[in-house]
Motif scaffolding. Structure first.
Motif, PDB file in Angstrom:
ATOM      1  N   ARG A 184      76.803 115.216  42.292  1.00  0.00           N
ATOM      2  CA  ARG A 184      77.069 115.265  43.207  1.00  0.00           C
ATOM      3  C   ARG A 184      75.691 116.502  43.393  1.00  0.00           C
ATOM      4  NH1 ARG A 184      80.035 118.850  42.128  1.00  0.00           N
ATOM      5  NH2 ARG A 184      79.501 120.751  42.191  1.00  0.00           N
ATOM      6  N   PHE A 185      75.144 117.253  42.159  1.00  0.00           N
ATOM      7  CA  PHE A 185      73.491 117.670  42.218  1.00  0.00           C
ATOM      8  C   PHE A 185      72.333 117.107  42.866  1.00  0.00           C
ATOM      9  CE2 PHE A 185      75.827 121.231  38.604  1.00  0.00           C
ATOM     10  CZ  PHE A 185      76.734 121.401  39.541  1.00  0.00           C
ATOM     11  N   PHE A 186      72.490 115.838  41.801  1.00  0.00           N
ATOM     12  CA  PHE A 186      71.473 114.527  41.986  1.00  0.00           C
ATOM     13  C   PHE A 186      71.480 113.969  43.336  1.00  0.00           C
ATOM     14  CE2 PHE A 186      72.050 113.859  37.651  1.00  0.00           C
ATOM     15  CZ  PHE A 186      70.206 114.407  37.362  1.00  0.00           C
ATOM     16  N   ASP A 187      72.776 114.187  44.624  1.00  0.00           N
ATOM     17  CA  ASP A 187      72.526 113.634  45.666  1.00  0.00           C
ATOM     18  C   ASP A 187      72.583 114.939  46.696  1.00  0.00           C
ATOM     19  OD1 ASP A 187      73.898 111.578  44.872  1.00  0.00           O
ATOM     20  OD2 ASP A 187      75.820 111.880  45.442  1.00  0.00           O
ATOM     21  N   GLU A 188      72.222 116.547  46.248  1.00  0.00           N
ATOM     22  CA  GLU A 188      71.555 116.960  46.701  1.00  0.00           C
ATOM     23  C   GLU A 188      69.913 117.508  46.813  1.00  0.00           C
ATOM     24  OE1 GLU A 188      74.824 120.990  45.646  1.00  0.00           O
ATOM     25  OE2 GLU A 188      76.316 119.738  46.117  1.00  0.00           O
ATOM     26  N   PHE A 201      72.533 107.746  33.664  1.00  0.00           N
ATOM     27  CA  PHE A 201      72.277 108.002  34.938  1.00  0.00           C
ATOM     28  C   PHE A 201      69.821 107.641  35.291  1.00  0.00           C
ATOM     29  CE2 PHE A 201      75.207 111.017  34.688  1.00  0.00           C
ATOM     30  CZ  PHE A 201      75.866 111.746  35.764  1.00  0.00           C
ATOM     31  N   GLU A 202      70.142 106.452  34.334  1.00  0.00           N
ATOM     32  CA  GLU A 202      69.110 106.150  34.808  1.00  0.00           C
ATOM     33  C   GLU A 202      68.813 105.400  36.263  1.00  0.00           C
ATOM     34  OE1 GLU A 202      66.490 103.021  31.412  1.00  0.00           O
ATOM     35  OE2 GLU A 202      68.301 102.728  31.437  1.00  0.00           O
ATOM     36  N   ALA A 203      69.383 104.565  37.092  1.00  0.00           N
ATOM     37  CA  ALA A 203      69.524 104.287  37.870  1.00  0.00           C
ATOM     38  C   ALA A 203      68.641 105.031  38.757  1.00  0.00           C
ATOM     39  CB  ALA A 203      70.644 103.396  38.425  1.00  0.00           C
ATOM     40  N   THR A 204      69.569 106.118  39.052  1.00  0.00           N
ATOM     41  CA  THR A 204      69.101 107.204  40.303  1.00  0.00           C
ATOM     42  C   THR A 204      68.330 108.060  39.643  1.00  0.00           C
ATOM     43  OG1 THR A 204      71.202 108.405  39.838  1.00  0.00           O
ATOM     44  CG2 THR A 204      71.471 107.156  41.106  1.00  0.00           C
ATOM     45  N   THR A 205      67.979 108.055  38.796  1.00  0.00           N
ATOM     46  CA  THR A 205      66.629 109.378  38.380  1.00  0.00           C
ATOM     47  C   THR A 205      66.055 109.227  37.553  1.00  0.00           C
ATOM     48  OG1 THR A 205      68.501 109.866  36.111  1.00  0.00           O
ATOM     49  CG2 THR A 205      68.725 111.489  37.774  1.00  0.00           C
ATOM     50  N   LYS A 206      65.292 110.487  37.173  1.00  0.00           N
ATOM     51  CA  LYS A 206      64.045 109.877  36.147  1.00  0.00           C
ATOM     52  C   LYS A 206      63.785 111.208  34.623  1.00  0.00           C
ATOM     53  CE  LYS A 206      60.520 112.470  39.606  1.00  0.00           C
ATOM     54  NZ  LYS A 206      61.149 112.094  40.975  1.00  0.00           N
ATOM     55  N   VAL A 207      64.252 111.425  33.973  1.00  0.00           N
ATOM     56  CA  VAL A 207      63.750 111.814  32.765  1.00  0.00           C
ATOM     57  C   VAL A 207      61.876 112.841  32.807  1.00  0.00           C
ATOM     58  CG1 VAL A 207      63.519 112.616  30.300  1.00  0.00           C
ATOM     59  CG2 VAL A 207      65.521 110.655  31.614  1.00  0.00           C
ATOM     60  N   GLU A 208      62.267 114.149  33.222  1.00  0.00           N
ATOM     61  CA  GLU A 208      61.895 115.083  33.296  1.00  0.00           C
ATOM     62  C   GLU A 208      61.312 115.676  32.060  1.00  0.00           C
ATOM     63  OE1 GLU A 208      61.607 118.187  36.226  1.00  0.00           O
ATOM     64  OE2 GLU A 208      61.208 116.832  37.438  1.00  0.00           O
ATOM     65  N   TYR A 209      62.173 115.372  31.314  1.00  0.00           N
ATOM     66  CA  TYR A 209      61.423 116.187  29.740  1.00  0.00           C
ATOM     67  C   TYR A 209      62.727 115.452  28.563  1.00  0.00           C
ATOM     68  CZ  TYR A 209      61.308 120.895  26.974  1.00  0.00           C
ATOM     69  OH  TYR A 209      61.409 121.753  25.822  1.00  0.00           O
ATOM     70  N   MET A 227      67.732 118.503  27.709  1.00  0.00           N
ATOM     71  CA  MET A 227      67.053 117.681  28.335  1.00  0.00           C
ATOM     72  C   MET A 227      66.925 118.371  29.823  1.00  0.00           C
ATOM     73  SD  MET A 227      67.607 113.400  28.258  1.00  0.00           S
ATOM     74  CE  MET A 227      69.488 113.866  29.670  1.00  0.00           C
ATOM     75  N   ILE A 228      65.901 117.590  31.004  1.00  0.00           N
ATOM     76  CA  ILE A 228      65.500 117.814  32.214  1.00  0.00           C
ATOM     77  C   ILE A 228      65.571 116.328  32.688  1.00  0.00           C
ATOM     78  CG2 ILE A 228      64.759 118.837  34.176  1.00  0.00           C
ATOM     79  CD1 ILE A 228      64.282 121.202  32.320  1.00  0.00           C
ATOM     80  N   LEU A 229      66.787 116.221  34.051  1.00  0.00           N
ATOM     81  CA  LEU A 229      66.576 114.871  35.199  1.00  0.00           C
ATOM     82  C   LEU A 229      65.821 115.665  36.475  1.00  0.00           C
ATOM     83  CD1 LEU A 229      70.342 113.683  33.742  1.00  0.00           C
ATOM     84  CD2 LEU A 229      67.614 113.043  32.703  1.00  0.00           C
ATOM     85  N   ALA A 230      65.733 114.625  36.803  1.00  0.00           N
ATOM     86  CA  ALA A 230      65.225 114.959  37.939  1.00  0.00           C
ATOM     87  C   ALA A 230      66.056 113.612  39.480  1.00  0.00           C
ATOM     88  CB  ALA A 230      63.565 115.281  38.848  1.00  0.00           C
ATOM     89  N   PRO A 231      66.342 113.579  40.300  1.00  0.00           N
ATOM     90  CA  PRO A 231      66.542 112.870  41.092  1.00  0.00           C
ATOM     91  C   PRO A 231      65.437 112.294  41.570  1.00  0.00           C
ATOM     92  CG  PRO A 231      66.568 114.427  42.675  1.00  0.00           C
ATOM     93  CD  PRO A 231      66.185 114.666  41.157  1.00  0.00           C
ATOM     94  N   LYS A 232      65.578 110.384  41.666  1.00  0.00           N
ATOM     95  CA  LYS A 232      64.622 109.857  42.064  1.00  0.00           C
ATOM     96  C   LYS A 232      63.859 109.931  43.476  1.00  0.00           C
ATOM     97  CE  LYS A 232      64.015 106.228  38.255  1.00  0.00           C
ATOM     98  NZ  LYS A 232      64.703 104.691  38.310  1.00  0.00           N
TER      99      LYS A 232
END
Length: 140
Positions: free
Chosen positions: A80-84, A116-124, A135-140
């Motif tokens: 839900r957070f990534f969708d937002e 979450f590899e398909a929808t996000t990228k690892v920032e940290y 670990m920090i993930l950000a939406p693509k």
């Protein structure tokens, strides 16, 4: 046209002579109502600010021995957070004897990363910081 002639023309029309592009050669000026011009520029800036999306960092806290259903609930919240359009900080806290097995925490964070590899990228990348792994993930 010469500057003096342009100023005269603006005064006759009861308007202002406004320099629109001072860096051009020759500089570009317009005859218009300066107050109205400033108001419209202000409105454009406000509209641009309104359309901006402020990216927030949401935090999800996990434990190394989390159960399957609990993990699924946390994963649903992360989706839900990534969708937002927000970033997610995944914090894995170790307590007591759990510190003896940081590889369990790393395994869990690798699972989150894979899910979450398909929808996000690892920032940290996952890293130990004191008694917690982050670990920090950000939406693509």
């Amino acid at each position: 046209m010469p500057t003096s002639a342009a100023i005269e023309a603006a005064e006759e029309a009861g308007l202002d002579l406004v320099e629109v592009s001072p860096t051009a050669d020759p500089p570009v000026c317009k005859i218009l109502d300066y107050g109205k011009f400033r108001f419209q520029e202000q409105k454009k800036k406000a509209e641009a600010r309104k359309k901006q999306k402020v990216v927030e960092i949401k935090e999800i806290k996990l434990r190394p021995n989390i159960d399957i259903h609990d993990y699924e609930v946390k994963a649903k919240a992360m989706t839900r957070f990534f969708d937002e359009g927000d970033k997610v900080k995944v914090t894995l806290r170790f307590r007591g004897r759990e510190m003896a097995h940081p590889e369990l925490g790393m395994k869990l964070l690798q699972k989150v990363k894979a899910d979450f590899e398909a929808t996000t990228k690892v920032e940290y990348e996952p890293r130990m910081e004191g008694r917690q792994m982050i670990m920090i993930l950000a939406p693509k």
